[in-house]
Design a protein around this motif. Structure first.
Motif, PDB file in Angstrom:
ATOM      1  N   ASN A  86     -96.732 -42.032  30.085  1.00  0.00           N
ATOM      2  CA  ASN A  86     -96.192 -40.830  29.949  1.00  0.00           C
ATOM      3  C   ASN A  86     -94.969 -40.462  30.662  1.00  0.00           C
ATOM      4  N   ARG A  87     -94.985 -40.757  32.092  1.00  0.00           N
ATOM      5  CA  ARG A  87     -93.711 -40.815  32.601  1.00  0.00           C
ATOM      6  C   ARG A  87     -92.377 -41.338  32.306  1.00  0.00           C
ATOM      7  N   GLN A  88     -92.807 -42.535  31.822  1.00  0.00           N
ATOM      8  CA  GLN A  88     -91.471 -43.283  31.283  1.00  0.00           C
ATOM      9  C   GLN A  88     -91.194 -42.852  29.921  1.00  0.00           C
ATOM     10  N   VAL A  89     -91.916 -42.315  29.070  1.00  0.00           N
ATOM     11  CA  VAL A  89     -91.527 -41.744  27.924  1.00  0.00           C
ATOM     12  C   VAL A  89     -90.824 -40.278  28.349  1.00  0.00           C
ATOM     13  N   GLN A  90     -91.277 -39.702  29.243  1.00  0.00           N
ATOM     14  CA  GLN A  90     -90.833 -38.287  29.482  1.00  0.00           C
ATOM     15  C   GLN A  90     -89.387 -38.708  30.122  1.00  0.00           C
ATOM     16  N   ALA A  91     -89.208 -39.695  31.126  1.00  0.00           N
ATOM     17  CA  ALA A  91     -88.008 -40.167  31.619  1.00  0.00           C
ATOM     18  C   ALA A  91     -86.945 -40.405  30.466  1.00  0.00           C
ATOM     19  N   LEU A  92     -87.449 -41.288  29.613  1.00  0.00           N
ATOM     20  CA  LEU A  92     -86.539 -41.694  28.393  1.00  0.00           C
ATOM     21  C   LEU A  92     -86.162 -40.618  27.591  1.00  0.00           C
TER      22      LEU A  92
END
Length: 189
Positions: A86-92
């Motif tokens: 979820n953090r990686q998707v949010q950062a993307l």
């Protein structure tokens, strides 16, 4: 005398086409990165499931089965992996949004400059007595520019608040998952 310059119009159209191509490139790159993240998450999840089945097949006694069952109730690894995804998707998402905002902001600035040049050209060639109308038009453009800048600031602030809320929720979930796993382990004993 013509107020419209066909070369400037063509340059503007080319700039708009270039902007659209750049935005499309950013979106496609982001979709590709999201697909890679999803594929990695699916691969990791599948490996974890197969590992769980292997462990189940290796159980030889009731105590081993109880230990294996207790290990499945500890969600910390799964929760951490989901939180990281979820953090990686949010950062993307935030990165893509920021890149597109920067691209469009530059294009809006260029468009505003062209409109200002056009208004200046009209005001220089306006008949006598039209100064109040030109001044009102310039004032309207300045107000529209202020509204746009305020809207950009509001969107940026909302994005920052959403990111902070997401970070806080992720941190809270990260803290409660180990507690839930510990409670589940205690209940099984």
């Amino acid at each position: 005398m013509s107020f419209f310059n066909s070369e400037k119009l063509q340059a503007t159209q080319k700039a708009n086409l270039d902007l659209l191509q750049q935005i499309s490139g950013k979106v496609f790159a982001s979709v590709e990165q999201l697909s890679q993240l999803q594929f990695k998450a699916l691969r990791d999840s599948t490996e974890e499931h197969f590992e769980g089945v292997r462990k189940l097949l290796a159980v030889r006694d009731p105590q081993g089965f109880a230990d294996l069952q207790a290990s499945f109730t500890q969600p910390s690894a799964q929760t951490e992996r989901l939180a990281e995804f979820n953090r990686q998707v949010q950062a993307l998402i935030v990165g893509t949004q920021s890149d597109i905002a920067k691209l469009t902001e530059r294009q809006v600035e260029a468009g505003t400059q062209q409109v200002n040049e056009f208004v200046e050209s009209i005001s220089k060639n306006a008949p006598a007595g039209s100064e109040p109308v030109v001044a009102a038009f310039k004032s309207g453009l300045a107000n529209a520019g202020s509204v746009f800048e305020n809207a950009q600031k509001a969107v940026k602030q909302a994005s920052d608040v959403a990111q902070s809320s997401f970070d806080a929720a992720t941190a809270a979930a990260g803290k409660t998952a180990p507690e839930a796993g510990a409670k589940a382990t205690s209940a099984n004993k």
